[in-house]
Design a protein around this motif. Sequence first.
Motif: not given
Length: 70
Positions: A22-23, A28-29, A35-41, A53-54
């Motif tokens: 979900e995160e 990403a949206y 994906h790879a960049e978000i997974m590194q966070l 974002i919210s």
Amino acid sequence: MRRGGSCRGGSLNGYPLDKLYEEIAFIAYYFHWPHAEIMQLEHRERTRWCEEISSIHRKLNQTPDNVFKP
């Protein structure tokens, strides 16, 4: 990513896999990050971006932080 809710790069151990997806999808949206960049966070940083974002959405929609309070 491995089954069981843990993954490399995100400092997650036992984190619910559905919540992780979900995160990732949320960031990403809206930010169009890969994906790879978000997974590194780190987990805290990723959840902070979701909060930001919210917050943007609440301001744009003029929705109070707590919709149950007038």
